[in-house]
Each structure stands twice: as structure tokens, then as C-alpha cells.
Design a protein around this motif. Sequence first.
Motif, PDB file in Angstrom:
ATOM      1  N   LYS A 139       0.830  -1.214   0.000  1.00  0.00           N
ATOM      2  CA  LYS A 139       0.000   0.000   0.000  1.00  0.00           C
ATOM      3  C   LYS A 139       0.860   1.259   0.000  1.00  0.00           C
ATOM      4  N   ALA A 140       1.943   1.246   0.785  1.00  0.00           N
ATOM      5  CA  ALA A 140       2.831   2.414   0.846  1.00  0.00           C
ATOM      6  C   ALA A 140       3.537   2.627  -0.490  1.00  0.00           C
ATOM      7  N   ILE A 141       4.013   1.555  -1.107  1.00  0.00           N
ATOM      8  CA  ILE A 141       4.687   1.678  -2.406  1.00  0.00           C
ATOM      9  C   ILE A 141       3.720   2.204  -3.459  1.00  0.00           C
ATOM     10  N   ASP A 142       2.511   1.688  -3.482  1.00  0.00           N
ATOM     11  CA  ASP A 142       1.495   2.150  -4.436  1.00  0.00           C
ATOM     12  C   ASP A 142       1.222   3.640  -4.249  1.00  0.00           C
ATOM     13  N   ARG A 143       1.023   4.054  -3.022  1.00  0.00           N
ATOM     14  CA  ARG A 143       0.737   5.463  -2.727  1.00  0.00           C
ATOM     15  C   ARG A 143       1.908   6.359  -3.122  1.00  0.00           C
ATOM     16  N   LYS A 144       3.143   5.941  -2.767  1.00  0.00           N
ATOM     17  CA  LYS A 144       4.308   6.783  -3.031  1.00  0.00           C
ATOM     18  C   LYS A 144       4.646   6.861  -4.523  1.00  0.00           C
ATOM     19  N   LEU A 145       4.503   5.752  -5.262  1.00  0.00           N
ATOM     20  CA  LEU A 145       4.748   5.813  -6.708  1.00  0.00           C
ATOM     21  C   LEU A 145       3.796   6.812  -7.366  1.00  0.00           C
ATOM     22  N   ALA A 146       2.549   6.840  -6.910  1.00  0.00           N
ATOM     23  CA  ALA A 146       1.584   7.815  -7.442  1.00  0.00           C
ATOM     24  C   ALA A 146       1.972   9.241  -7.023  1.00  0.00           C
ATOM     25  N   GLU A 147       2.372   9.414  -5.769  1.00  0.00           N
ATOM     26  CA  GLU A 147       2.778  10.749  -5.296  1.00  0.00           C
ATOM     27  C   GLU A 147       4.000  11.263  -6.049  1.00  0.00           C
ATOM     28  N   TRP A 148       4.860  10.360  -6.484  1.00  0.00           N
ATOM     29  CA  TRP A 148       6.061  10.744  -7.234  1.00  0.00           C
ATOM     30  C   TRP A 148       5.745  10.979  -8.713  1.00  0.00           C
ATOM     31  N   GLY A 149       4.468  10.875  -9.101  1.00  0.00           N
ATOM     32  CA  GLY A 149       4.065  11.204 -10.461  1.00  0.00           C
ATOM     33  C   GLY A 149       3.814  10.016 -11.363  1.00  0.00           C
ATOM     34  N   GLY A 150       3.955   8.795 -10.854  1.00  0.00           N
ATOM     35  CA  GLY A 150       3.676   7.614 -11.668  1.00  0.00           C
ATOM     36  C   GLY A 150       2.182   7.484 -11.976  1.00  0.00           C
TER      37      GLY A 150
END
Length: 170
Positions: A139-150
Motif C-alpha cells: 500500500k505504501a509503495i502504491d501510494r508513493k509511486l503515485a505521489e512521485w508522479g507515476g
Amino acid sequence: MKVYILYGSATGNAEYIAKDLAASINNASSSADALPFTSADCMEMNHFKRKKLLETWSSPPDPSPTPSQIQNKHAVIAICSTTGNGDAPENASRFLRFLKKPPPAAAGASSSSPPLHRVAFAVLGLGDTNYDQFCASGKAIDRKLAEWGGTRAVPLACADEATGLEATVE
């Protein structure tokens, strides 16, 4: 188009799934099966710096020989288990800590472009609903990849060890 498969695994489940997926893609690319990916590069999440993935992902991908909605983005699949009390496995901990930092500016992009704006990603989290922090790392990886613009190619999938991983993994 190449797909990057990153895994974080404590007991080997995420590693097995990642390597099996990479083998399927690489074997299919040499057969008549039509897949959107021509090859797969599979590695531990913590190898992202050694492999210079952020630099790779900030450049435009090689043109795809087949039309695709994501052909102008790098394809990334992240498969990560959760251990202990919501912790990332040892071979994914540096990657997750890096993502939790504020994102750096993307190389060669305008100052307003996030660093992963050229990435389309999917995340499979592995966990056990008998624990409070079910699939916390995924969940954290999914959220952070999106926050980083993915760009999220498909919604986060969470596989439950308590009920069997197979249904979600397939």
C-alpha cells in the motif's frame, strides 16, 4: 517494451511470483504470443540505485513496436510482502525509505514535472489479514509511486496469505 519487475520478499513468495512473471514474459517474447512487453528485467527493490532506475525512468522509453496506451511510459510492476508489524522486507527497505522522502526533480524535465511522470505502474502487495498492518508495504509503495508522479495502470492488488495468494496473483 521492457517491463521492470521489482520485488521485496522476506519468505520468498514475492520473489517467486516476480521471477515467474519475468520468465513468462521473456519466454513469450520469443514465441508467437502477443504480449505488450517484449522483455522483463526482474530485481530486488533495493537494487534500484545500483541499476540507476530513476535515471532510466526519467528519460523517454524506447519506442514500442506495437501500439499501446502506455508506450510513452516505462512499465513497472512492484511485488512486495509485508513482514513483522507492517515492515518492508529487508530487500525492499531502502527502496521504500527512499520513496518516503520528498521526490527529487525529474532529470531533463521542467521543474513542475514529478520524477516518475514517465512511469506506468502496478503493485501487488502480499500480506496476511491475521495481522493489523495487512499489505502495509504494498500500500505504501502504491501510494508513493503515485505521489512521485507515476500513473497507476491498474488498482493495487492485495493478496492474502490467510485465504490463499493464488486467486489474487493469477
